[in-house]
Motif scaffolding. Structure first.
Motif, PDB file in Angstrom:
ATOM      1  N   PRO A 528      -6.617  -4.878  -4.958  1.00  0.00           N
ATOM      2  CA  PRO A 528      -7.265  -4.941  -3.642  1.00  0.00           C
ATOM      3  C   PRO A 528      -6.401  -5.553  -2.544  1.00  0.00           C
ATOM      4  O   PRO A 528      -6.459  -5.110  -1.391  1.00  0.00           O
ATOM      5  CB  PRO A 528      -8.507  -5.796  -3.916  1.00  0.00           C
ATOM      6  N   LYS A 529      -5.599  -6.572  -2.854  1.00  0.00           N
ATOM      7  CA  LYS A 529      -4.813  -7.225  -1.805  1.00  0.00           C
ATOM      8  C   LYS A 529      -3.774  -6.281  -1.208  1.00  0.00           C
ATOM      9  O   LYS A 529      -3.293  -6.518  -0.099  1.00  0.00           O
ATOM     10  CB  LYS A 529      -4.140  -8.490  -2.344  1.00  0.00           C
ATOM     11  N   TRP A 530      -3.436  -5.213  -1.921  1.00  0.00           N
ATOM     12  CA  TRP A 530      -2.534  -4.206  -1.387  1.00  0.00           C
ATOM     13  C   TRP A 530      -3.293  -3.077  -0.686  1.00  0.00           C
ATOM     14  O   TRP A 530      -2.751  -2.426   0.210  1.00  0.00           O
ATOM     15  CB  TRP A 530      -1.671  -3.624  -2.506  1.00  0.00           C
ATOM     16  N   MET A 531      -4.528  -2.843  -1.075  1.00  0.00           N
ATOM     17  CA  MET A 531      -5.297  -1.739  -0.502  1.00  0.00           C
ATOM     18  C   MET A 531      -6.012  -2.127   0.792  1.00  0.00           C
ATOM     19  O   MET A 531      -6.060  -1.345   1.744  1.00  0.00           O
ATOM     20  CB  MET A 531      -6.336  -1.246  -1.516  1.00  0.00           C
ATOM     21  N   ASP A 532      -6.578  -3.321   0.834  1.00  0.00           N
ATOM     22  CA  ASP A 532      -7.408  -3.712   1.977  1.00  0.00           C
ATOM     23  C   ASP A 532      -6.676  -3.627   3.313  1.00  0.00           C
ATOM     24  O   ASP A 532      -7.247  -3.144   4.306  1.00  0.00           O
ATOM     25  CB  ASP A 532      -7.973  -5.118   1.754  1.00  0.00           C
ATOM     26  N   PRO A 533      -5.412  -4.077   3.415  1.00  0.00           N
ATOM     27  CA  PRO A 533      -4.727  -3.962   4.711  1.00  0.00           C
ATOM     28  C   PRO A 533      -4.507  -2.513   5.154  1.00  0.00           C
ATOM     29  O   PRO A 533      -4.460  -2.237   6.353  1.00  0.00           O
ATOM     30  CB  PRO A 533      -3.387  -4.673   4.468  1.00  0.00           C
ATOM     31  N   ILE A 534      -4.377  -1.605   4.199  1.00  0.00           N
ATOM     32  CA  ILE A 534      -4.230  -0.187   4.560  1.00  0.00           C
ATOM     33  C   ILE A 534      -5.540   0.341   5.113  1.00  0.00           C
ATOM     34  O   ILE A 534      -5.577   1.032   6.149  1.00  0.00           O
ATOM     35  CB  ILE A 534      -3.795   0.638   3.335  1.00  0.00           C
ATOM     36  N   PHE A 535      -6.634   0.002   4.445  1.00  0.00           N
ATOM     37  CA  PHE A 535      -7.939   0.523   4.849  1.00  0.00           C
ATOM     38  C   PHE A 535      -8.438  -0.095   6.153  1.00  0.00           C
ATOM     39  O   PHE A 535      -9.448   0.349   6.704  1.00  0.00           O
ATOM     40  CB  PHE A 535      -8.956   0.298   3.739  1.00  0.00           C
ATOM     41  N   ALA A 536      -7.741  -1.104   6.661  1.00  0.00           N
ATOM     42  CA  ALA A 536      -8.080  -1.654   7.977  1.00  0.00           C
ATOM     43  C   ALA A 536      -7.640  -0.716   9.096  1.00  0.00           C
ATOM     44  O   ALA A 536      -8.055  -0.880  10.246  1.00  0.00           O
ATOM     45  CB  ALA A 536      -7.433  -3.027   8.155  1.00  0.00           C
ATOM     46  N   PHE A 537      -6.796   0.265   8.766  1.00  0.00           N
ATOM     47  CA  PHE A 537      -6.344   1.274   9.733  1.00  0.00           C
ATOM     48  C   PHE A 537      -7.071   2.588   9.458  1.00  0.00           C
ATOM     49  O   PHE A 537      -7.711   2.760   8.421  1.00  0.00           O
ATOM     50  CB  PHE A 537      -4.835   1.489   9.616  1.00  0.00           C
ATOM     51  N   SER A 538      -6.934   3.505  10.410  1.00  0.00           N
ATOM     52  CA  SER A 538      -7.579   4.809  10.253  1.00  0.00           C
ATOM     53  C   SER A 538      -6.620   5.916  10.666  1.00  0.00           C
ATOM     54  O   SER A 538      -5.968   5.847  11.707  1.00  0.00           O
ATOM     55  CB  SER A 538      -8.848   4.887  11.110  1.00  0.00           C
ATOM     56  N   SER A 539      -6.530   6.918   9.804  1.00  0.00           N
ATOM     57  CA  SER A 539      -5.799   8.154  10.080  1.00  0.00           C
ATOM     58  C   SER A 539      -6.376   9.183   9.126  1.00  0.00           C
ATOM     59  O   SER A 539      -7.081   8.824   8.170  1.00  0.00           O
ATOM     60  CB  SER A 539      -4.297   7.972   9.837  1.00  0.00           C
ATOM     61  N   PRO A 540      -6.120  10.461   9.336  1.00  0.00           N
ATOM     62  CA  PRO A 540      -6.649  11.453   8.383  1.00  0.00           C
ATOM     63  C   PRO A 540      -6.222  11.166   6.948  1.00  0.00           C
ATOM     64  O   PRO A 540      -7.020  11.310   6.011  1.00  0.00           O
ATOM     65  CB  PRO A 540      -6.064  12.773   8.899  1.00  0.00           C
ATOM     66  N   GLU A 541      -4.969  10.734   6.763  1.00  0.00           N
ATOM     67  CA  GLU A 541      -4.476  10.461   5.415  1.00  0.00           C
ATOM     68  C   GLU A 541      -5.143   9.221   4.823  1.00  0.00           C
ATOM     69  O   GLU A 541      -5.545   9.215   3.652  1.00  0.00           O
ATOM     70  CB  GLU A 541      -2.954  10.273   5.440  1.00  0.00           C
ATOM     71  N   ILE A 542      -5.255   8.165   5.627  1.00  0.00           N
ATOM     72  CA  ILE A 542      -5.868   6.930   5.127  1.00  0.00           C
ATOM     73  C   ILE A 542      -7.348   7.147   4.835  1.00  0.00           C
ATOM     74  O   ILE A 542      -7.861   6.728   3.787  1.00  0.00           O
ATOM     75  CB  ILE A 542      -5.673   5.788   6.140  1.00  0.00           C
ATOM     76  N   ASP A 543      -8.041   7.815   5.747  1.00  0.00           N
ATOM     77  CA  ASP A 543      -9.478   8.024   5.559  1.00  0.00           C
ATOM     78  C   ASP A 543      -9.757   8.888   4.332  1.00  0.00           C
ATOM     79  O   ASP A 543     -10.700   8.623   3.571  1.00  0.00           O
ATOM     80  CB  ASP A 543     -10.076   8.679   6.808  1.00  0.00           C
ATOM     81  N   ALA A 544      -8.934   9.919   4.135  1.00  0.00           N
ATOM     82  CA  ALA A 544      -9.131  10.792   2.973  1.00  0.00           C
ATOM     83  C   ALA A 544      -8.901  10.023   1.679  1.00  0.00           C
ATOM     84  O   ALA A 544      -9.683  10.130   0.721  1.00  0.00           O
ATOM     85  CB  ALA A 544      -8.190  11.991   3.055  1.00  0.00           C
ATOM     86  N   PHE A 545      -7.831   9.232   1.653  1.00  0.00           N
ATOM     87  CA  PHE A 545      -7.555   8.472   0.438  1.00  0.00           C
ATOM     88  C   PHE A 545      -8.623   7.408   0.191  1.00  0.00           C
ATOM     89  O   PHE A 545      -9.038   7.185  -0.953  1.00  0.00           O
ATOM     90  CB  PHE A 545      -6.177   7.816   0.515  1.00  0.00           C
ATOM     91  N   LYS A 546      -9.084   6.759   1.237  1.00  0.00           N
ATOM     92  CA  LYS A 546     -10.111   5.730   1.073  1.00  0.00           C
ATOM     93  C   LYS A 546     -11.366   6.308   0.426  1.00  0.00           C
ATOM     94  O   LYS A 546     -11.953   5.700  -0.481  1.00  0.00           O
ATOM     95  CB  LYS A 546     -10.448   5.105   2.423  1.00  0.00           C
ATOM     96  N   THR A 547     -11.763   7.486   0.866  1.00  0.00           N
ATOM     97  CA  THR A 547     -12.944   8.133   0.288  1.00  0.00           C
ATOM     98  C   THR A 547     -12.732   8.410  -1.198  1.00  0.00           C
ATOM     99  O   THR A 547     -13.616   8.157  -2.030  1.00  0.00           O
ATOM    100  CB  THR A 547     -13.247   9.443   1.030  1.00  0.00           C
ATOM    101  N   MET A 548     -11.557   8.925  -1.537  1.00  0.00           N
ATOM    102  CA  MET A 548     -11.261   9.214  -2.942  1.00  0.00           C
ATOM    103  C   MET A 548     -11.185   7.935  -3.761  1.00  0.00           C
ATOM    104  O   MET A 548     -11.713   7.862  -4.881  1.00  0.00           O
ATOM    105  CB  MET A 548      -9.930   9.971  -3.046  1.00  0.00           C
ATOM    106  N   PHE A 549     -10.534   6.921  -3.212  1.00  0.00           N
ATOM    107  CA  PHE A 549     -10.295   5.683  -3.952  1.00  0.00           C
ATOM    108  C   PHE A 549     -11.594   4.938  -4.225  1.00  0.00           C
ATOM    109  O   PHE A 549     -11.800   4.397  -5.316  1.00  0.00           O
ATOM    110  CB  PHE A 549      -9.326   4.797  -3.162  1.00  0.00           C
ATOM    111  N   GLU A 550     -12.478   4.912  -3.243  1.00  0.00           N
ATOM    112  CA  GLU A 550     -13.726   4.169  -3.411  1.00  0.00           C
ATOM    113  C   GLU A 550     -14.644   4.807  -4.446  1.00  0.00           C
ATOM    114  O   GLU A 550     -15.508   4.131  -5.009  1.00  0.00           O
ATOM    115  CB  GLU A 550     -14.438   4.040  -2.064  1.00  0.00           C
ATOM    116  N   SER A 551     -14.472   6.095  -4.695  1.00  0.00           N
ATOM    117  CA  SER A 551     -15.284   6.753  -5.719  1.00  0.00           C
ATOM    118  C   SER A 551     -14.540   6.902  -7.041  1.00  0.00           C
ATOM    119  O   SER A 551     -15.078   7.462  -7.999  1.00  0.00           O
ATOM    120  CB  SER A 551     -15.729   8.132  -5.225  1.00  0.00           C
TER     121      SER A 551
END
Length: 657
Positions: A528-551
């Motif tokens: 999580p300490k590596w993922m959370d700072p990424i998910f604080a930003f938004s882009s098509p790539e970040i948003d798509a990965f966040k959706t996949m990662f959370e599920s």
């Protein structure tokens, strides 16, 4: 007769073989057969361009051009082992992290994250990252298209780039400069790039030459670890928090250099990356479909390319359609199984021992021995391993638990910035985490790769043979051990054990009885300490990965475990029994294993137990008189004699010579 002709031709060096081995009628027949094979598999449809011949302007054909011969053989001749297993190259490869390096949604999100943090560096960042994750597209654009940068936008529309680390990204690398390159620099001989180097000295070249336009040749370097160096060593240029370059560099990963600083390098055991990650089987294997008369080759290197990233493999399997991945679920299952075997069979040896289980504290030691040819963990710096240590009574009551995982996949007790390295653990909020912790110029943890200034901690387990005097140590340093004299040290304090001995000193809590002790080592690629700072930003790539990662299944992977069952512990110290005159045990050093137990008159014996130093009860005797003669086990060693009387328990240490 055809077979004798084939024998003769297969012994001729490739440069001397005639190009027109087949007649036009044979070529037409083989082309039709290849197209039929591919259609039957329903992987790609017909080979394109016509007849499979790759346009001469394309330096790196995609894997689809290779799959007709190096994929599944419907005739069940090629790539079949002696046990009937299909080990064809294409199916093994296409569900690997290498094959999907350009479709990896975490990689895309991380590149996007770096671009958002330092937008002025966007072009350079994308160009650098695609050099390894999309090498065919990247170098095609550079060498043929003269493009200054190869960007994500180019990649998304480019079948070459989307093919990830495709066949020719490895098989077309030149032997020149091998092992000397890093950070995405790959050496392809542009004067002779339409070559495919392979591990076999006698090559049957015409089919590949005629159908695809590539000439296969023997290349000894194809099995050299240096082939991996260009991408598995990455050095970045450090920037400050405003994005200004500081002039410093940071070793983001140095897996190849870790191998150089090990017993496995060419000057010692000479076990290359390929020998582990592309394990060889002794079975003779025909390596091309459509040519049933070909001689089998051996040994054959499986293209499983197993690594350690279970989390991403499972995530990509679940999102194949969204990511445009052509591999089927069963292909991912095979790759995941190979990865789990790599992690659980070829990574760690654990040895758990009881040091002292009496007095006001219990003492245990856990030895972790790295079996990999590089540090563990290795590669991208988010990857970490940690020790979970648990002590329970035989009825299930927990007396101690370090390294417990929280529901959000953080570890109980870990410090927010970073958990220091431990030689001794004595409280539950201490946990041993093997990791690299990069910090920015102000000394704070950062997951922004451009901001990485130095490692404030790198206690990842070193490979066997690793030393601080090796020429490669400058890129593979150990950092933050404190005064740990066990790390990578043999008993004589010489370097190179590839092991760490972790000591546990645990309060006894006034407990006397039997305990079960268990140590587990877990691996986590995306904490999580590596993922959370990424998910604080938004882009098509970040948003798509966040959706996949959370599920996705974010569970860590169990690497190894060791346990001690029925360990006897007591608050009574072995060397200081409470009533010295109550029980006499002699001798305490026995050559023949005979020991006499005597109690004073009027003190009745209830039972006598004999335990070994590992916490195992070996004997239990009831209804005894005094004196009682014991016979210790035949094996020399340290034993504990527990005498239970009506006035209490006494424990003595006895040595069998």
């Amino acid at each position: 007769m055809a077979p004798p002709i084939v024998i003769a031709l297969s012994l001729i060096p490739v440069d001397n073989q005639p190009i027109h081995f087949h007649s036009e009628a044979e070529l037409a027949s083989f082309r039709q057969q290849i197209q039929t094979n591919i259609k039957s598999r329903q992987f790609y449809g017909e080979i394109d361009p016509p007849h499979g011949m790759v346009d001469s302007n394309i330096l790196f054909p995609t894997s689809r051009s290779c799959s007709g011969c190096h994929g599944h053989d419907p005739n069940m001749v090629a790539f079949m082992t002696s046990s009937g297993e299909d080990v064809n190259i294409h199916d093994d490869w296409r569900s690997t992290m290498m094959a999907n390096s350009a479709r990896d949604p975490f990689w895309r999100a991380k590149v996007s994250h770096e671009m958002l943090v330092n937008p002025a560096h966007s072009l350079g960042l994308q160009d650098k990252c695609t050099s390894c994750h999309a090498p065919a597209g990247h170098y095609q654009a550079k060498l043929k298209g003269n493009q200054p940068h190869y960007l994500l936008s180019h990649l998304y529309a480019d079948s070459l780039g989307l093919d990830g680390v495709t066949c020719q990204a490895c098989h077309a690398q030149s032997p020149k400069l091998i092992g000397t390159l890093h950070s995405g620099a790959l050496n392809f001989d542009t004067n002779y790039i339409r070559v495919a180097y392979g591990p076999y000295k006698f090559v049957f070249a015409p089919p590949m030459h005629n159908f695809v336009g590539i000439t296969p040749e023997f290349g000894e370097h194809i099995g050299d670890a240096g082939l991996c160096a260009g991408c598995h060593t990455l050095i970045t240029n450090t920037v400050d928090l405003n994005g200004n370059y500081t002039g410093s560099t940071f070793v983001e990963q140095a897996t190849y250099h870790e191998w150089l600083n090990s017993r496995y390098d060419e000057t010692h055991d000479n076990i290359s990356c390929q020998k582990c990650h592309m394990a060889q089987i002794p079975d003779p294997v025909v390596i091309s479909a459509n040519y049933q008369f070909l001689f089998a080759k051996f040994p054959f290197g499986l293209h499983e390319l197993a690594g350690a990233n279970m989390t991403m493999l499972k995530l990509m399997k679940a999102n194949r359609e969204a990511l445009g991945i052509d591999a089927e679920a069963e292909h991912f299952d095979s790759t995941i199984a190979a990865t789990l075997r790599m992690l659980q069979k070829q990574t760690l040896n654990l040895t758990l021992k009881t040091e002292d289980a009496t007095g006001d504290s219990m003492h245990f030691s856990l030895k972790l021995e790295n079996k990999a040819g590089h540090k563990f963990p290795s590669g991208y710096p988010s990857r970490r391993a940690w020790v979970e240590f648990e002590v329970k009574t035989t009825n299930g009551q927990t007396l101690f638990h370090s390294g417990k995982l929280n529901p959000d996949y953080t570890i109980v007790g870990e410090n927010a910035n970073f958990e220091p390295h431990h030689n001794v653990i004595s409280t539950e909020d201490q946990v041993q985490i093997y990791e690299m912790v990069p910090v920015d110029i102000w000394g704070s943890f950062t997951n922004v790769l451009e901001r990485c200034f130095m490692a404030i901690k790198d206690n990842r387990l070193t490979p066997q043979g690793f030393t601080t005097t090796d020429p490669a140590y400058d890129t593979t340093k150990i950092v933050g051990l404190g005064n740990d004299q066990d790390f990578n040290r043999f008993e004589n304090q010489a370097e190179g054990s590839g092991a760490d001995i972790l000591h546990f000193i645990i309060p006894n809590q006034q407990f006397t009885g039997q305990l079960n002790v268990k140590a587990r080592v877990w691996y986590q690629s995306l904490p999580p300490k590596w993922m959370d700072p990424i998910f604080a930003f938004s882009s098509p790539e970040i948003d798509a990965f966040k959706t996949m990662f959370e599920s996705a299944d974010q569970s860590p992977t169990l690497i190894a475990e060791a346990s001690l069952d029925s360990v006897f512990v007591s608050t009574v110290p072995v060397k200081q029994p409470t009533t010295e005159e109550l029980v006499q045990i002699a001798p305490t050093w026995s050559i023949d294993g005979r020991v006499q137990v005597t109690t004073p008159e009027g003190v009745r014996l209830h039972s006598i137990e004999v335990w070994d130093s590992g916490g195992k009860r070996l004997q239990q005797i009831f209804n005894l008189g005094s004196p009682t003669l014991l016979q210790l086990p035949a094996n020399p060693g340290v034993y504990f004699v527990v005498v239970n009387t009506e006035r209490g328990r006494v424990i003595r240490k006895v040595v069998k010579m």
